[in-house]
Design an enzyme around this catalytic site. Structure first.
Site: not given
Ligand code: NAP
Length: 484
Positions: A15-18, A86, A177-178, A182, A240, A341
């Site tokens: 997937g995209d995140l990986a 899965v 929670d990325h 940070k 967040h 941003k």
């Protein structure tokens, strides 16, 4: 640097995140020596990839690091692909055999991290089968890393948590929670609790108000299908923003360990005032972007209903009744298609008495934490204006990370994965925090759902602005204004 011995099993390995986040983060841990000989990765998803193809994907996801070609090849040789649905119990048997073999081959001491980089609707099934098929029966640790969204409201979050906690205890569950990974968010603790000149004034006697802005310039992009069912409140505020608020207003923890930090965060969430529908109307503003600056309106984006009432902007005023911060308005704001941003935090202090200077007025004293794209801290002070006359002017004192320092900053995922390997959950979200944050958000969502706005209420801000006017008015009625 202590080498971390572990097997990663990545569900959603195609997937995209990986590809965008996890493989580059693992490579950085490898480069820095936290992962060495004793690690292996099993990537799983339904599509039938070979190990060779999977390793090519891994290599290309960390491309752009051309100077490290040999290292990348060595790194990629630790990756194995196992096609796996899965929902199919039998597939876990194949997975277990491969996991046990890699454990032997690489000397992993039975340590396993299961990264669930797929839709949360599968989390319960995966955890159940990992347990029932014996994957977690090892001599080492077995931990699960979970992505957002963690539920849609309190009830669904609880259901999800109940499912997972049947198989993995709280201390083995790492909810990402990325933002907590940070650099400048982690800096909040250092600033607040490492400087007497700040800790002495971090209270309701000295602070006028706190402002947290998570502003995005992008629109909904290709996440329309998901976003339209979530909205900014669930997508950004519940997780967040509330996590950042907790770090900003919590009392000093007894130590910098997960147990003590969580205790303070949970106390903060407990003290967060849950609003009645009338209070929601007074304290929360929602918006949706219309066209502007050659960009299309939210309702014209792909996969968005032409009469969608989903909010792409939220501003609100929060109150936390813990003694040091009681009564301090905490303004929060997030939205898509805003002017710029940026993630930043402004702490606005009460103004000093200006009578000595003839009542000419003084600028706000602020401490600004620039999280991104700028990384640094700014103070504003009043100093004497140069010249014969006696007048004051605003002076900024700033600290910015240099380009060289920024280059050394570990990316959020890299840091969080290392924390999970080390069993350190200080930068992860505890269930108790989630419980309170969802209850807070549900009260707002429910009030909005009862409101029955006319369809033409939205759009109410143009692309490239800082949101609807009501967001400025929210602060103006208390005599405040957005610093940013
Ligand atoms: P994605 O690109 O759609 O990936 C989903 C993965 O799940 C694919 O690898 C897919 O591979 C696999 N999959 C789907 N059904 C499966 C099944 N029945 N059995 C086994 N594998 C299956 O999604 P993503 O963007 O990576 O996001 C993953 C999770 O992270 C989501 O919960 C998302 O909300 C969260 N998240 C993502 C980001 C991000 O930046 N992308 C950021 C924050 C949170 P196959 O089709 O080959 O099976």
């Amino acid at each position: 640097k202590k080498e971390q011995k572990a097997l990663f099993v990545i569900f959603g390995g195609t997937g995209d995140l990986a590809q965008r986040k996890l493989y580059p983060a693992l490579f950085n841990l490898y480069k820095r020596g936290y992962l060495k000989k004793h690690f292996a990765v099993i990537g799983t998803a339904r599509r039938p990839w070979s190990n060779g193809y999977y390793r090519d994907v891994v290599r290309s996801s960390i491309d752009g690091m051309v100077n490290f070609q040999t290292q990348i090849d060595e790194f990629a040789s630790h990756f194995y692909y196992q096609s796996h649905n899965v929902n199919d119990v039998d597939h876990y048997e194949t997975l277990r055999v491969l996991a046990d073999k890699l454990d032997q081959d690489y000397g992993l001491e039975g340590n396993r991290l299961y990264y669930l980089a797929m839709s949360p609707s599968f989390f319960g099934t995966i955890c159940e089968h990992l347990k029932s098929q014996g994957l977690t029966k090892t001599a080492g640790y077995n931990r699960v890393i979970i992505e957002k969204p963690f539920g849609h409201d309190y009830a669904s979050a609880k259901e999800l948590n109940d499912e997972i906690s049947k198989y993995f205890p709280e201390e083995a569950t790492f909810r990402i929670d990325h933002y907590l990974g940070k650099e400048m968010i982690q800096n909040i603790m250092a600033l607040r609790f490492g400087n007497s000149i700040l800790s002495a004034i971090w209270n309701n006697k000295m602070i006028s108000n706190i402002q947290v802005t998570l502003s995005e310039s992008l629109g909904v992009e290709e996440r329309g299908g998901y976003y339209d069912t979530a909205g900014a409140l669930r997508d950004m505020v519940q997780n967040h923003i509330l996590q950042i608020v907790a770090l900003l207003v919590m009392d000093r923890p007894d130590s910098y360990c997960a147990k003590d930090v969580r205790k303070r965060k949970v106390e903060t969430f407990e003290a967060l005032k849950i609003y009645s529908p009338e209070e929601v109307a007074q304290n929360f503003v929602r918006g949706q972007y219309g066209e502007g600056k050659d960009m299309v309106a939210y309702r014209d984006e792909s996969m968005i209903a032409p009469d969608s009432m989903t909010e792409t902007f939220v501003a609100g005023k929060l109150e936390v009744d813990n003694c040091d911060m009681a009564g301090v308005p905490i303004y929060i704001r997030t939205g898509k298609r805003l002017a710029t941003k940026a993630t930043r935090i402004d702490i606005v202090f009460k103004q000093d008495d200006d009578s000595l200077f003839g009542g000419q007025g003084l600028a706000d004293n602020t401490v600004t934490i620039n999280v991104e794209p700028d990384t640094g801290i700014d103070f504003t002070l009043n100093t004497k204006k140069i010249g014969q006359e006696f007048a004051t002017r605003q002076t900024n004192i700033g600290y910015r990370l240099t380009e060289e320092q920024v280059a050394k900053v570990p990316e959020a995922y890299e840091r969080l994965i290392l924390n999970a390997l080390q069993g350190n959950s200080v930068n992860f979200t505890h269930w108790d925090e989630l419980e309170y944050s969802w209850k807070f958000v549900d009260a707002i969502r429910n009030a909005w759902d009862q409101e029955d706005l006319p369809v033409d209420y939205f759009p109410n801000y143009a692309c490239g602005t800082m949101g609807p006017q009501a967001s400025d008015e929210l602060l103006a009625k208390a005599g405040h204004h957005w610093i940013f």
